[in-house]
Design a protein around this motif. Sequence first.
Motif, short mmCIF file in Angstrom:
data_model
loop_
_atom_site.label_atom_id
_atom_site.label_comp_id
_atom_site.label_asym_id
_atom_site.label_seq_id
_atom_site.Cartn_x
_atom_site.Cartn_y
_atom_site.Cartn_z
N THR A 123 23.76 -5.13 -33.74
CA THR A 123 22.50 -5.59 -33.17
C THR A 123 22.06 -6.93 -33.75
O THR A 123 21.58 -7.81 -33.02
CB THR A 123 21.40 -4.54 -33.40
OG1 THR A 123 21.82 -3.28 -32.89
CG2 THR A 123 20.10 -4.95 -32.72
N SER A 124 22.24 -7.11 -35.05
CA SER A 124 21.79 -8.35 -35.68
C SER A 124 22.60 -9.55 -35.19
O SER A 124 22.05 -10.65 -35.03
CB SER A 124 21.88 -8.24 -37.20
OG SER A 124 23.22 -8.14 -37.64
N ILE A 125 23.90 -9.36 -34.95
CA ILE A 125 24.71 -10.45 -34.41
C ILE A 125 24.24 -10.81 -33.01
O ILE A 125 24.15 -11.99 -32.64
CB ILE A 125 26.20 -10.05 -34.41
CG1 ILE A 125 26.72 -9.98 -35.85
CG2 ILE A 125 27.03 -11.06 -33.61
CD1 ILE A 125 28.14 -9.46 -35.96
N VAL A 126 23.90 -9.80 -32.21
CA VAL A 126 23.38 -10.06 -30.86
C VAL A 126 22.05 -10.82 -30.95
O VAL A 126 21.80 -11.74 -30.17
CB VAL A 126 23.20 -8.74 -30.10
CG1 VAL A 126 22.54 -8.99 -28.74
CG2 VAL A 126 24.55 -8.04 -29.90
N MET A 127 21.21 -10.46 -31.91
CA MET A 127 19.92 -11.14 -32.06
C MET A 127 20.10 -12.60 -32.45
O MET A 127 19.37 -13.48 -31.96
CB MET A 127 19.07 -10.40 -33.10
CG MET A 127 18.66 -9.00 -32.67
SD MET A 127 17.84 -8.04 -33.97
CE MET A 127 16.19 -8.72 -33.85
N ILE A 128 21.06 -12.89 -33.31
CA ILE A 128 21.34 -14.29 -33.65
C ILE A 128 21.79 -15.05 -32.41
O ILE A 128 21.37 -16.19 -32.17
CB ILE A 128 22.41 -14.37 -34.75
CG1 ILE A 128 21.85 -13.85 -36.08
CG2 ILE A 128 22.90 -15.81 -34.93
CD1 ILE A 128 20.74 -14.68 -36.66
N ALA A 129 22.64 -14.43 -31.60
CA ALA A 129 23.07 -15.07 -30.36
C ALA A 129 21.88 -15.30 -29.42
O ALA A 129 21.80 -16.32 -28.74
CB ALA A 129 24.14 -14.22 -29.68
N ASP A 130 20.95 -14.34 -29.36
CA ASP A 130 19.76 -14.49 -28.53
C ASP A 130 18.93 -15.70 -28.96
O ASP A 130 18.36 -16.41 -28.13
CB ASP A 130 18.87 -13.25 -28.64
CG ASP A 130 19.48 -12.01 -27.99
OD1 ASP A 130 20.38 -12.16 -27.15
OD2 ASP A 130 19.04 -10.89 -28.33
N LEU A 131 18.81 -15.90 -30.27
CA LEU A 131 17.90 -16.90 -30.81
C LEU A 131 18.53 -18.28 -30.97
O LEU A 131 17.84 -19.22 -31.37
CB LEU A 131 17.39 -16.44 -32.18
CG LEU A 131 16.50 -15.18 -32.18
CD1 LEU A 131 16.27 -14.70 -33.60
CD2 LEU A 131 15.17 -15.47 -31.50
#
Length: 417
Positions: A123-131
Amino acid sequence: MRLFQRARATALISRGGLPLFAAFLVWGAGSGAQTLGRPLLAFEFSGSVFLVTLLISSLALSRIVAGPVTGFLVDRVGRRPLAATGSGIRAACSVGDVFAQNYVQFFALEFIGAIGLTMFNTTSIVMIADLSERENRGRAVALRTTALRVGQVAGPLLAAGVAYMFGLRYVFLINAVAKLIVMFIIIRMMSETRPEPEVTGRARERPSASIGGIRAILPIMLTRGFAVLAITTFGIHLMTQGVFQSLFPIQSKEQAGLSAGDVGTLVSIASVVTLLFAFPNGMIVDRFGRKPSLVPGLLLLAGTAVLLAMSRDYTGALMVAFAYGLGQSMTLGASQTFAMDLAPEAQRGTFLGAWSISQNLGSFVGPLAAGAIVDGWGFAPAFLVTAAWLGGSAVIMGLFGPETRVRNRAGPGSPGP
């Protein structure tokens, strides 16, 4: 246009990035303590190097299943619920580790805890990609690595002190407290980063929540870029989980005669080196591309594995820690950035969850194979096999890996995934 691009560059702060990086910092401290305690307690319970590596590889097996499922759910229900739940699961299992009475109990708790770890990591890797955007993604990943490493520098040192004063078991309480703090940060301080689904008529589409959404990313997963990245990622985690985290502490104690405190110091040194070079390497990744970091980093990790095969004292172990830390800073961030570049926005969680299979296969096969080789032929052959895979991965990435860095941010000629 420049103002727009500057706004994109500050998205990590304006859209909730600071609490996320604070969570990475705390998470890293707990994980650093767990990394030191896990192989040592498993060896204390079992007395077998193979059973230690069996535990480490089994955790990866748990993550192989949990990663894709988490990615799918992240696209469907959002980022925050999965990240908070994963933190809570890992915290509960770390508390249980303190009271484990034998190898089987410890094995079961760590296996379940790996599910929580995977939920947060994916999830945290996806959040970095989102931001982030392609123009600043290398630096965004580097900031994540920096925050984690700051924590991981302190974690093993704190764990070594706790182990000396109270016993090895209490090291796991450090991780439990850290994960509870992370869960609080996620629930109370962070906003949801999932992009709003597109509106079609009166219905909102969630592509990743359907079979059609999964089929949409299959062509990308079958591309040359994904295949090369999967081979490369497997090798990186073969070295990380199979060699450094699993075998390095044991080899340092058994062959070099180092204490748990010495091993903790060396692990912290490796984290310091990764920390110091993470952000400069992120700038290189953004400015020059992903491959100029990945290929030399893979070769450096291959050389580190060879150096491990020859290490017999503290000086040799210290050289290994320095080389490993630098190689890790060059490869982990660049490979994560590469994967984020390839991931389509609408199915970002599903895609990155699928990519995590290659990470976890390396973590599963690596410790198991390395442990079997050590039990049969010794440490050196296991390290040399790892070096051969990493060297081959460097050649494959150099010859066949596409470059995903944006060369012309304003024009249509920017390379796609």
